[in-house]
Design a protein around this motif. Structure first.
Motif, PDB file in Angstrom:
ATOM      1  N   LEU A  21       0.831  -1.202   0.000  1.00 23.98           N
ATOM      2  CA  LEU A  21       0.000   0.000   0.000  1.00 23.98           C
ATOM      3  C   LEU A  21       0.865   1.251   0.000  1.00 23.98           C
ATOM      4  CD1 LEU A  21      -2.744   1.420   0.279  1.00 23.98           C
ATOM      5  CD2 LEU A  21      -2.593   1.069   2.748  1.00 23.98           C
ATOM      6  N   TYR A  22       1.933   1.231   0.789  1.00 22.45           N
ATOM      7  CA  TYR A  22       2.801   2.410   0.882  1.00 22.45           C
ATOM      8  C   TYR A  22       3.594   2.615  -0.406  1.00 22.45           C
ATOM      9  CZ  TYR A  22       6.357   5.652   2.568  1.00 22.45           C
ATOM     10  OH  TYR A  22       7.181   6.740   2.721  1.00 22.45           O
ATOM     11  N   ILE A  23       4.250   1.549  -0.885  1.00 23.41           N
ATOM     12  CA  ILE A  23       5.168   1.683  -2.023  1.00 23.41           C
ATOM     13  C   ILE A  23       4.414   1.900  -3.333  1.00 23.41           C
ATOM     14  CG2 ILE A  23       6.950   0.519  -3.383  1.00 23.41           C
ATOM     15  CD1 ILE A  23       7.745  -0.967  -0.827  1.00 23.41           C
ATOM     16  N   LEU A  24       3.402   1.076  -3.586  1.00 24.35           N
ATOM     17  CA  LEU A  24       2.753   1.072  -4.888  1.00 24.35           C
ATOM     18  C   LEU A  24       1.675   2.146  -5.050  1.00 24.35           C
ATOM     19  CD1 LEU A  24       2.396  -2.783  -5.381  1.00 24.35           C
ATOM     20  CD2 LEU A  24       4.211  -1.280  -6.210  1.00 24.35           C
ATOM     21  N   TYR A  25       1.172   2.655  -3.928  1.00 26.08           N
ATOM     22  CA  TYR A  25       0.089   3.630  -4.069  1.00 26.08           C
ATOM     23  C   TYR A  25       0.380   4.946  -3.336  1.00 26.08           C
ATOM     24  CZ  TYR A  25      -4.544   5.599  -4.602  1.00 26.08           C
ATOM     25  OH  TYR A  25      -5.592   6.428  -4.940  1.00 26.08           O
ATOM     26  N   LEU A  26       0.516   4.890  -2.017  1.00 29.79           N
ATOM     27  CA  LEU A  26       0.629   6.126  -1.250  1.00 29.79           C
ATOM     28  C   LEU A  26       1.858   6.936  -1.651  1.00 29.79           C
ATOM     29  CD1 LEU A  26      -0.412   4.796   2.263  1.00 29.79           C
ATOM     30  CD2 LEU A  26      -1.820   6.001   0.595  1.00 29.79           C
ATOM     31  N   ARG A  27       2.998   6.282  -1.735  1.00 36.16           N
ATOM     32  CA  ARG A  27       4.219   7.001  -2.094  1.00 36.16           C
ATOM     33  C   ARG A  27       4.207   7.418  -3.564  1.00 36.16           C
ATOM     34  NH1 ARG A  27       9.613   7.331  -3.392  1.00 36.16           N
ATOM     35  NH2 ARG A  27      11.005   8.011  -1.694  1.00 36.16           N
ATOM     36  N   HIS A  28       3.731   6.518  -4.389  1.00 34.91           N
ATOM     37  CA  HIS A  28       3.724   6.783  -5.834  1.00 34.91           C
ATOM     38  C   HIS A  28       2.777   7.920  -6.197  1.00 34.91           C
ATOM     39  CE1 HIS A  28       4.026   6.032 -10.117  1.00 34.91           C
ATOM     40  NE2 HIS A  28       2.722   5.897 -10.197  1.00 34.91           N
ATOM     41  N   MET A  29       1.630   8.018  -5.532  1.00 36.66           N
ATOM     42  CA  MET A  29       0.621   9.008  -5.870  1.00 36.66           C
ATOM     43  C   MET A  29       0.754  10.295  -5.070  1.00 36.66           C
ATOM     44  SD  MET A  29      -1.072   7.455  -8.236  1.00 36.66           S
ATOM     45  CE  MET A  29      -2.517   8.495  -8.410  1.00 36.66           C
ATOM     46  N   ALA A  30       1.695  10.341  -4.118  1.00 38.01           N
ATOM     47  CA  ALA A  30       1.832  11.526  -3.264  1.00 38.01           C
ATOM     48  C   ALA A  30       2.371  12.708  -4.060  1.00 38.01           C
ATOM     49  CB  ALA A  30       2.759  11.223  -2.092  1.00 38.01           C
ATOM     50  N   ARG A  31       1.977  13.889  -3.646  1.00 47.14           N
ATOM     51  CA  ARG A  31       2.524  15.118  -4.195  1.00 47.14           C
ATOM     52  C   ARG A  31       3.483  15.692  -3.160  1.00 47.14           C
ATOM     53  NH1 ARG A  31      -2.559  18.367  -7.015  1.00 47.14           N
ATOM     54  NH2 ARG A  31      -3.039  16.795  -8.616  1.00 47.14           N
ATOM     55  N   GLY A  32       4.750  15.615  -3.482  1.00 50.23           N
ATOM     56  CA  GLY A  32       5.743  16.017  -2.491  1.00 50.23           C
ATOM     57  C   GLY A  32       5.766  14.993  -1.368  1.00 50.23           C
ATOM     58  N   ASP A  33       5.597  15.464  -0.150  1.00 52.24           N
ATOM     59  CA  ASP A  33       5.615  14.562   1.001  1.00 52.24           C
ATOM     60  C   ASP A  33       4.223  14.361   1.599  1.00 52.24           C
ATOM     61  OD1 ASP A  33       5.233  17.047   2.081  1.00 52.24           O
ATOM     62  OD2 ASP A  33       6.640  16.791   3.733  1.00 52.24           O
ATOM     63  N   GLN A  34       3.153  14.684   0.820  1.00 53.42           N
ATOM     64  CA  GLN A  34       1.794  14.507   1.318  1.00 53.42           C
ATOM     65  C   GLN A  34       0.941  13.758   0.308  1.00 53.42           C
ATOM     66  OE1 GLN A  34      -0.357  17.784   2.900  1.00 53.42           O
ATOM     67  NE2 GLN A  34       1.267  18.432   4.300  1.00 53.42           N
ATOM     68  N   THR A  35       0.013  12.966   0.829  1.00 53.92           N
ATOM     69  CA  THR A  35      -0.922  12.241  -0.029  1.00 53.92           C
ATOM     70  C   THR A  35      -2.085  13.146  -0.399  1.00 53.92           C
ATOM     71  OG1 THR A  35      -2.334  11.421   1.765  1.00 53.92           O
ATOM     72  CG2 THR A  35      -0.360  10.127   1.226  1.00 53.92           C
ATOM     73  N   GLN A  36      -2.781  12.776  -1.444  1.00 50.72           N
ATOM     74  CA  GLN A  36      -4.065  13.387  -1.745  1.00 50.72           C
ATOM     75  C   GLN A  36      -5.112  12.772  -0.799  1.00 50.72           C
ATOM     76  OE1 GLN A  36      -4.523  15.922  -4.244  1.00 50.72           O
ATOM     77  NE2 GLN A  36      -2.341  15.841  -3.761  1.00 50.72           N
ATOM     78  N   PRO A  37      -6.306  13.357  -0.666  1.00 47.02           N
ATOM     79  CA  PRO A  37      -7.342  12.721   0.158  1.00 47.02           C
ATOM     80  C   PRO A  37      -7.553  11.268  -0.277  1.00 47.02           C
ATOM     81  CG  PRO A  37      -8.019  14.929  -0.452  1.00 47.02           C
ATOM     82  CD  PRO A  37      -6.751  14.656  -1.220  1.00 47.02           C
ATOM     83  N   LEU A  38      -7.487  10.366   0.671  1.00 43.31           N
ATOM     84  CA  LEU A  38      -7.543   8.945   0.343  1.00 43.31           C
ATOM     85  C   LEU A  38      -8.936   8.538  -0.132  1.00 43.31           C
ATOM     86  CD1 LEU A  38      -5.423   7.276   3.166  1.00 43.31           C
ATOM     87  CD2 LEU A  38      -4.693   8.289   0.997  1.00 43.31           C
ATOM     88  N   ASP A  39      -8.958   7.685  -1.130  1.00 42.77           N
ATOM     89  CA  ASP A  39     -10.192   7.148  -1.685  1.00 42.77           C
ATOM     90  C   ASP A  39     -10.195   5.644  -1.442  1.00 42.77           C
ATOM     91  OD1 ASP A  39     -12.017   5.896  -3.603  1.00 42.77           O
ATOM     92  OD2 ASP A  39     -12.225   7.902  -4.456  1.00 42.77           O
ATOM     93  N   TYR A  40     -11.026   5.177  -0.516  1.00 41.99           N
ATOM     94  CA  TYR A  40     -11.026   3.762  -0.153  1.00 41.99           C
ATOM     95  C   TYR A  40     -11.283   2.826  -1.343  1.00 41.99           C
ATOM     96  CZ  TYR A  40     -10.280   3.683   4.911  1.00 41.99           C
ATOM     97  OH  TYR A  40      -9.709   3.729   6.162  1.00 41.99           O
ATOM     98  N   PRO A  41     -12.253   3.133  -2.220  1.00 40.48           N
ATOM     99  CA  PRO A  41     -12.446   2.243  -3.373  1.00 40.48           C
ATOM    100  C   PRO A  41     -11.199   2.128  -4.243  1.00 40.48           C
ATOM    101  CG  PRO A  41     -14.378   3.608  -3.076  1.00 40.48           C
ATOM    102  CD  PRO A  41     -13.343   4.125  -2.132  1.00 40.48           C
ATOM    103  N   GLN A  42     -10.481   3.233  -4.454  1.00 33.67           N
ATOM    104  CA  GLN A  42      -9.256   3.176  -5.240  1.00 33.67           C
ATOM    105  C   GLN A  42      -8.169   2.384  -4.523  1.00 33.67           C
ATOM    106  OE1 GLN A  42      -7.876   7.001  -6.517  1.00 33.67           O
ATOM    107  NE2 GLN A  42      -9.723   7.473  -7.693  1.00 33.67           N
ATOM    108  N   LEU A  43      -8.074   2.571  -3.216  1.00 32.50           N
ATOM    109  CA  LEU A  43      -7.087   1.821  -2.446  1.00 32.50           C
ATOM    110  C   LEU A  43      -7.372   0.323  -2.513  1.00 32.50           C
ATOM    111  CD1 LEU A  43      -6.701   4.011   0.770  1.00 32.50           C
ATOM    112  CD2 LEU A  43      -5.141   3.855  -1.163  1.00 32.50           C
TER     113      LEU A  43
END
Length: 224
Positions: A21-43
């Motif tokens: 979850l961290y490597i493939l989505y949260l880190r990859h989709m983050a802008r700078g050092d912050q995530t966008q608002p999380l979307d549970y269906p996408q996660l």
């Protein structure tokens, strides 16, 4: 990936879905050092595994919440805002270890707590990243932390993880209401902390060391 991220992600206590979850989505989709608002269906879709039109692995909303809390415990995520109390749908997180690229590689060796332990030079930076604005500590606070973990010789962590545990301990203590200041005339002066370890802290350290020595002696007798 920074050395700090690598050390946190390779912890044996971190579940593989949390790493993914961290490597493939949260880190990859983050802008700078912050995530966008999380979307549970996408996660859930990002973590799902399907074959022949059927799902072989799916993640429930409750499981997603647990994975996000696991990443927070590992120091990989820091909550920025949380619109809903029950889960993290719509929440935004900071990735505090992502910007620590200038740090030297962290030691991978894990060890049990010992009486001479001290936090590493990255302590102040980690404290700020974790929201601990006042990173000062005295010997009684350090002594109590060491004594607590000396009594648990089965727990092994690397230096970075021990330092992070100490940061969290101090943060929890700071959140507890502090004793009232000592009033001196019209000015209030905070009560002075003892420069030396408290008697209770010294007793706890000595007792933990004694128990640790007995455990080692019993183990040697069994091996003999």
């Amino acid at each position: 990936m920074t050395p700090a991220e690598y050390q946190a992600l390779t912890s044996p206590r971190l579940a593989h879905p949390a790493r993914s979850l961290y490597i493939l989505y949260l880190r990859h989709m983050a802008r700078g050092d912050q995530t966008q608002p999380l979307d549970y269906p996408q996660l859930g879709k990002a973590l799902a595994i399907s074959a022949d039109g059927e799902y072989r692995y799916r993640v429930t909303p409750a499981a997603l919440t647990a994975l996000l809390e696991e990443l927070q415990q590992a120091g990989l995520l820091q909550l920025v805002d949380k619109p809903r109390a029950q889960h993290y749908h719509g929440a935004r997180f900071k990735l505090p270890l992502k910007d620590m690229s200038g740090l030297a590689p962290l030691p991978a060796r894990q060890f049990a707590m010992h009486g001479d332990w001290r936090p590493d030079p990255q302590f102040e930076g980690l404290a700020k990243l974790c929201g601990l604005l006042d990173s000062r500590f005295d010997e009684p606070e350090l002594g109590e932390f060491i004594a607590y973990w000396l009594g648990r010789p089965e727990v092994f962590e690397n230096q970075h993880q021990w330092t992070l545990k100490f940061v969290r301990t101090l943060k929890n203590k700071r959140s507890i209401k502090r004793p009232p200041a000592v009033t001196d005339g019209y000015q209030q002066q905070p009560a002075k902390a003892d420069a030396e370890p408290s008697k209770r802290a010294r007793q706890m350290i000595e007792e933990a060391r004694r128990l640790s020595g007995q455990a080692d002696g019993d183990s040697n007798e069994k091996d003999a």
